[in-house]
Design a protein around this motif. Structure first.
Motif: not given
Length: 184
Positions: A87-92, A124-125
């Motif tokens: 979640r942290v990586l996707v949000e960033q 993102d994908n």
């Protein structure tokens, strides 16, 4: 179960019961494994601008804020850590690319045991595909997250999900095929 697993599980249970000293003892015991998980994530990320310690810190802050989790054991904790790091990586990724769609994409590199070549996957994908997979088969999505983002073995995943490692392997094979098609 090893002594380390038992001790971490006991500390998690004490922490869940409100013992803040247990949390202080827990962190040094799990930090090296959290560091390993973060390194796995960042190694796959070709264009990241987050440091390993930043990812660990952000995941840690989110994990200690969770009050309603019934910590089963050490493996359960690390599977939650893997999900949190995802979640942290996707949000960033989304924050950094909000104004520059298509530029400087974060690509994760994944080397499948069955393939010889590395495969680059836009983060993102992958997250969108995992969200769709969660709707179709939540267990398969959990397996992908724990394996891909957490580096957990089939046996560790089986323990968290209370299934056999053969079930994990079968679901992993089906999920890989589904994700491969979804990401094409």
């Amino acid at each position: 179960m090893t002594d380390d697993n038992i001790q971490v599980t006991q500390l998690l249970n004490r922490w869940q019961g409100g013992d803040q000293r247990a949390l202080e003892k827990l962190i040094p015991q799990v930090y090296s494994e959290l560091h390993r998980l973060a390194k796995i994530q960042l190694k796959r990320n070709k264009k990241n601008n987050i440091q390993c310690t930043e990812l660990i810190s952000e995941a840690y802050l989110r994990l200690v804020d969770i009050n309603s989790v019934d910590w089963q054991n050490r493996t359960h904790f690390f599977s939650m850590a893997a999900r949190t790091m995802r979640r942290v990586l996707v949000e960033q990724y989304r924050k950094n690319n909000a104004n520059k769609r298509g530029n400087n994409q974060t690509l994760l590199t994944y080397k499948d045991e069955l393939q010889q070549a590395d495969q680059d996957i836009p983060l993102d994908n992958l997250d969108s595909a995992l969200q769709k997979l969660e709707q179709l088969d939540a267990r398969q999505a959990d397996i992908v997250t724990m394996k891909f983002f957490g580096g957990l073995s089939n046996e560790e995943i089986a323990e968290v999900l209370s299934v056999s490692s053969k079930t994990v392997q079968r679901d992993w094979s089906v999920a890989k095929l589904w994700l491969f098609r979804a990401l094409q």
